[in-house]
Design an enzyme around this catalytic site. Sequence first.
Site, PDB file in Angstrom:
ATOM      1  N   GLU A   1       0.822  -1.208   0.000  1.00 60.73           N
ATOM      2  CA  GLU A   1       0.000   0.000   0.000  1.00 60.73           C
ATOM      3  C   GLU A   1       0.859   1.262   0.000  1.00 60.73           C
ATOM      4  O   GLU A   1       0.569   2.232  -0.701  1.00 60.73           O
ATOM      5  CB  GLU A   1      -0.941   0.001   1.211  1.00 60.73           C
ATOM      6  CG  GLU A   1      -1.721   1.282   1.410  1.00 60.73           C
ATOM      7  CD  GLU A   1      -2.721   1.602   0.305  1.00 60.73           C
ATOM      8  OE1 GLU A   1      -3.236   2.733   0.303  1.00 60.73           O
ATOM      9  OE2 GLU A   1      -2.983   0.743  -0.547  1.00 60.73           O
TER      10      GLU A   1
ATOM     11  N   HIS B   1       2.303   2.019  -3.414  1.00 62.76           N
ATOM     12  CA  HIS B   1       1.286   2.609  -4.289  1.00 62.76           C
ATOM     13  C   HIS B   1       1.047   4.081  -3.947  1.00 62.76           C
ATOM     14  O   HIS B   1       0.975   4.930  -4.840  1.00 62.76           O
ATOM     15  CB  HIS B   1      -0.021   1.830  -4.192  1.00 62.76           C
ATOM     16  CG  HIS B   1      -1.157   2.491  -4.908  1.00 62.76           C
ATOM     17  ND1 HIS B   1      -1.147   2.730  -6.261  1.00 62.76           N
ATOM     18  CD2 HIS B   1      -2.331   2.982  -4.453  1.00 62.76           C
ATOM     19  CE1 HIS B   1      -2.262   3.337  -6.604  1.00 62.76           C
ATOM     20  NE2 HIS B   1      -2.998   3.506  -5.533  1.00 62.76           N
TER      21      HIS B   1
END
Length: 176
Positions: free
Chosen positions: A105, A108
């Site tokens: 995460e 990203h």
Amino acid sequence: TRLPLGWILDSLIRGVLPMAARTSGWISMGGARVSHRTVVIPRTSNLPRVTRIARYAWFTLVFNVGAILLGALVRATGSGAGCGRSWPTCQGVVIPEMSGATAIEFMHRAASGAALLLVAILVVWVWRGVPAGEPARTGAALALAAIVVEALIGAMIVLAEWVAEDASLARVVAVP
């Protein structure tokens, strides 16, 4: 028959390798005859050269595709909750401990933030370097609007906790 090494290197540096045939000490290029000892390389194409701004725009596009693919990885691995309910930080810190879903995460988010910055720089460069009325200005402005909307959607998903395996109606509407 062989072409002089200097001519070949100069051709590569200029990005031009015209068809050439060496005959008795002369090189024939596009109807012109030039001594093989003289490095005169005409431009063989009428296509415009790619400008620095165009190369930067292509780089920005490729980088954005990479950020999108990282987003797909987040979705495919169910790592959307890796940073918890904090945005734009990850687990309340700027750089979290990198492991598992948090690492995916965070990668990203970092790539998306960099993509936003790249698009913002592109917009400034286009608005300063491209005349008014050119389609590049519209394209740059639309790119900035799209990436800002995408960032806001991402923030809304995190802050509303519509991450990971959430199948609520609100999540379905926000991210089909």
